[in-house]
Scaffold this motif. Structure first.
Motif, mmCIF file in Angstrom:
data_model
loop_
_atom_site.group_PDB
_atom_site.id
_atom_site.type_symbol
_atom_site.label_atom_id
_atom_site.label_comp_id
_atom_site.label_asym_id
_atom_site.label_seq_id
_atom_site.Cartn_x
_atom_site.Cartn_y
_atom_site.Cartn_z
ATOM 1 N N SER A 3 0.841 -1.190 0.000
ATOM 2 C CA SER A 3 0.000 0.000 0.000
ATOM 3 C C SER A 3 0.881 1.247 0.000
ATOM 4 O O SER A 3 2.085 1.185 0.222
ATOM 5 C CB SER A 3 -0.903 -0.007 1.232
ATOM 6 N N SER A 4 0.249 2.386 -0.231
ATOM 7 C CA SER A 4 1.006 3.628 -0.243
ATOM 8 C C SER A 4 1.348 4.035 1.195
ATOM 9 O O SER A 4 0.633 3.689 2.134
ATOM 10 C CB SER A 4 0.196 4.718 -0.930
ATOM 11 N N PRO A 5 2.435 4.774 1.371
ATOM 12 C CA PRO A 5 2.836 5.190 2.717
ATOM 13 C C PRO A 5 1.794 6.104 3.361
ATOM 14 O O PRO A 5 1.089 6.851 2.685
ATOM 15 C CB PRO A 5 4.130 5.953 2.482
ATOM 16 N N GLU A 19 8.367 2.769 9.838
ATOM 17 C CA GLU A 19 9.593 3.251 9.203
ATOM 18 C C GLU A 19 9.282 4.478 8.360
ATOM 19 O O GLU A 19 8.259 4.543 7.683
ATOM 20 C CB GLU A 19 10.203 2.175 8.315
ATOM 21 N N ILE A 20 10.191 5.443 8.414
ATOM 22 C CA ILE A 20 10.062 6.631 7.568
ATOM 23 C C ILE A 20 10.625 6.273 6.195
ATOM 24 O O ILE A 20 11.733 5.757 6.095
ATOM 25 C CB ILE A 20 10.828 7.820 8.170
ATOM 26 N N GLY A 25 9.411 5.845 -1.858
ATOM 27 C CA GLY A 25 9.309 4.592 -1.116
ATOM 28 C C GLY A 25 10.613 4.015 -0.623
ATOM 29 O O GLY A 25 10.639 2.932 -0.058
ATOM 30 N N GLY A 26 11.706 4.725 -0.801
ATOM 31 C CA GLY A 26 13.007 4.239 -0.347
ATOM 32 C C GLY A 26 13.167 4.335 1.160
ATOM 33 O O GLY A 26 12.656 5.253 1.804
ATOM 34 N N GLN A 48 8.109 12.814 2.826
ATOM 35 C CA GLN A 48 8.317 11.497 3.408
ATOM 36 C C GLN A 48 7.015 10.973 4.011
ATOM 37 O O GLN A 48 6.083 11.728 4.266
ATOM 38 C CB GLN A 48 9.399 11.542 4.487
ATOM 39 N N GLY A 49 6.954 9.663 4.235
ATOM 40 C CA GLY A 49 5.781 9.036 4.813
ATOM 41 C C GLY A 49 6.177 7.889 5.727
ATOM 42 O O GLY A 49 7.357 7.693 6.033
#
Length: 64
Positions: A3-5, A19-20, A25-26, A48-49
């Motif tokens: 899924s998306s962050p 996790e950030i 997505g890295g 960031q997410g």
């Protein structure tokens, strides 16, 4: 990733280690502990997410 962050300020669906991740997505190697129902904290940089990497397994609220 499945899924998306999640974005900073969104409510955490589960307790655990988040996790950030960067805008694409890295991994950043940084994690935050967040309790279910609490908002996710601000990230160090814009874009960031968060991704749940280690959910808490404590059995709280499950009754016997």
């Amino acid at each position: 990733m499945s899924s998306s962050p999640l974005k900073p300020g969104q409510t955490a669906g589960r307790s655990g280690q988040y996790e950030i991740v960067g805008p694409r997505g890295g991994s950043t190697g940084q994690e935050r502990t967040v309790t279910r129902g609490e908002p996710l904290p601000p990230t160090p940089k814009p874009g960031q997410g968060y991704v749940l990497v280690d959910p808490t397994r404590n059995g709280a609220g499950r009754g016997k």
